[in-house]
Structures are given as C-alpha cells and as structure tokens.
Design an enzyme around this catalytic site. Sequence first.
Site, PDB file in Angstrom:
ATOM      1  N   HIS A 176      44.292  38.882  42.648  1.00  0.00           N
ATOM      2  CA  HIS A 176      44.433  39.899  43.693  1.00  0.00           C
ATOM      3  C   HIS A 176      45.790  39.684  44.353  1.00  0.00           C
ATOM      4  O   HIS A 176      46.252  38.549  44.472  1.00  0.00           O
ATOM      5  CB  HIS A 176      43.380  39.721  44.800  1.00  0.00           C
ATOM      6  CG  HIS A 176      42.069  40.415  44.568  1.00  0.00           C
ATOM      7  ND1 HIS A 176      40.857  39.884  44.973  1.00  0.00           N
ATOM      8  CD2 HIS A 176      41.773  41.617  44.006  1.00  0.00           C
ATOM      9  CE1 HIS A 176      39.880  40.719  44.672  1.00  0.00           C
ATOM     10  NE2 HIS A 176      40.400  41.781  44.084  1.00  0.00           N
ATOM     11  N   CYS A 270      40.671  36.971  52.263  1.00  0.00           N
ATOM     12  CA  CYS A 270      39.596  37.634  51.520  1.00  0.00           C
ATOM     13  C   CYS A 270      38.409  37.948  52.423  1.00  0.00           C
ATOM     14  O   CYS A 270      37.674  38.900  52.167  1.00  0.00           O
ATOM     15  CB  CYS A 270      39.106  36.738  50.384  1.00  0.00           C
ATOM     16  SG  CYS A 270      40.336  36.367  49.148  1.00  0.00           S
TER      17      CYS A 270
HETATM   18  N1  ARG Z   1      34.468  36.345  43.964  1.00  0.00           N
HETATM   19  C1  ARG Z   1      35.260  37.414  44.466  1.00  0.00           C
HETATM   20  C2  ARG Z   1      35.812  38.232  43.316  1.00  0.00           C
HETATM   21  O1  ARG Z   1      36.204  37.649  42.329  1.00  0.00           O
HETATM   22  C3  ARG Z   1      36.363  36.904  45.315  1.00  0.00           C
HETATM   23  C4  ARG Z   1      37.139  37.980  45.999  1.00  0.00           C
HETATM   24  C5  ARG Z   1      38.247  37.444  46.820  1.00  0.00           C
HETATM   25  N2  ARG Z   1      38.782  38.455  47.631  1.00  0.00           N
HETATM   26  C6  ARG Z   1      40.084  38.698  47.798  1.00  0.00           C
HETATM   27  N3  ARG Z   1      40.438  39.582  48.667  1.00  0.00           N
HETATM   28  N4  ARG Z   1      40.997  38.098  47.057  1.00  0.00           N
HETATM   29  O2  ARG Z   1      35.867  39.439  43.358  1.00  0.00           O
END
Ligand code: ARG
Length: 277
Positions: A176, A270
């Site tokens: 991300h 996150c």
């Molecule tokens: N387990 C989640 C996923 O893989 C983690 C998300 C993390 N969020 C972020 N904004 N980077 O989607």
Amino acid sequence: MVTVNQQRFPRKRTYLMCSPDYFAVEYAINPWMDVTTPVDRDLAVKQWDRLRETLVGLGHEVHLLTPEQGLPDMVYAANGGFVVDGSVYGARFKHEQRAAEAAAHHAFYEAQGWRFIAPSETNEGEGDFAYVPEAHGGLILAGHGFRTEIPAHAEAQEALGRPVVSLRLIDPRFYHLDVALAAIDDENIVYFPGAFSAASQRVLTQLFPDAVIADDEDAMAFGLNLVSDGANVVLNSEATRLAGKLKAAGYTPVPVELAELKKGGGSVKCCIAELRH
Ligand code: ARG
C-alpha cells in the site's frame, strides 16, 4: 555550530478508527501476515486504545466505526475510503475477505451526512491515497501495483476534483502507498524511495525536492505508516531511526507500540482514516 530547528505548527484533525475487537490473522493477503503466528487480541485492543488516546491527547477528534465479527482486518480503518474537501471516494477492496468492510464505511459516511461517491474501480482508500493540501494547490498521491488499480486514480480525480499523481509500487512488502509514504505537514512528505519504480521516484523528487527520505530500515519498522498533524508525528515505536530524522527536521516524534497489529501488516496510519472537511 548549532542548527536551529524549523518550527512546526499542528492543525487539529478529525479521524476515524475501528477497535480490533475481532482482529485475527486468519488469511494471508500480504507478506507480513502469517496464519501460524499467534495473535494476542486483548493486547491488540490495548495498544490500539493507546493510539486512540494519544490522538485525543494531542487535541484531535476521533470518530469510531463499530467493529464487525468476521471482518478481522476492519481495524485497518484507513482502507475504507478517501476523504478530501468533505467528499468521500468509497473503497472497493481487492480481496474478497475484506470486501464487506466497504459497506460499513459507506454506512458511517452516509449517517454522518458526507457527500459519498461510490467507486466502480478497485481501490483501498487511504491505504493507497494520500493528500497534501498545500502542495501545488492540493495534490493527491496515489499508489498502484498491488491493491488499488490505475483506473481508480482517474476515478478519484473525477470524484474529488484534485489532481492525482500515480505512483507505481514495486516491492510486495510495501503493498500500500501508506507503508512507503506519508504527508508530514500540509506541504511535505516523507517516503522510502526503494518502494517505488525508478520513474515514480523521479516524479516524487520533482514534486517534493525537500522531502524527508527514509531508508529500508525505517520502512521495515513500519515507520512510514505514520500520522502527522503538521508538528506531532505519531509513529511505530520500532522506527527509532526515522523518529530521529523527523526530529532533526523540526517535528516531534510520538512513538506508539503496535506490535500486535503489525502481524496483520499494518501500523499507525493503517488504523486511521482522516476525515477532511
Ligand atoms: N491485513 C490488511 C490487508 O492486507 C492490512 C491493511 C493495512 N492497511 C493499510 N492501510 N496499509 O489488507
């Protein structure tokens, strides 16, 4: 000779968070998730609560989304939408396991009376969108390569009426945008160049010549997954080196421990969506 730090000024923020009441690592959709590693949910809730208290203590307003059973990643509230100028561009998750989270976020914004734009394209909200209000009149930075798809960048630009700069993520550990880049005030960003394609690194250098540059150690400690109010930078306590760099640049690092939530592949940012009026 002593160098005088530049003075930084905080601006009050409004955030959205969701308690990890049902947090678990039951599936693996990013390289940080390991279904065989035990998760201490009570500790996750405690650490999350410390984060919430820290934001409130800094004078910010925190709204809460009600967690839902069966949605273990819902604690990562950043992924449910992207809000700029009072308008919300909704999320559409890449993975089936998280798809239902979008409706919960939609309902929250609807109930609060925000202007909501439903997405047709795959995008994971603030996970892949960042906003820098005073950079070039208001700039949206958008990641693609793992979760959010390029057509969503164009859709976000049409929905929000702000220019969107597409940046290509190339390292699966930084799946991300918000694990590789963050706005540290209204004009500037901090980022880890190695997470981006060579061309995207050139774009970032051109747009943000004064950016704070993080290294792989900072990034691996989830240091970039931070939230800043322009002066106070709330970041993962393991990112001690990045904290030092931010301090040298005049910011006040506020470390928080989020070891349990790191097991799901996320940290401070996150867990937080910023609601921008
Ligand atoms: N387990 C989640 C996923 O893989 C983690 C998300 C993390 N969020 C972020 N904004 N980077 O989607």
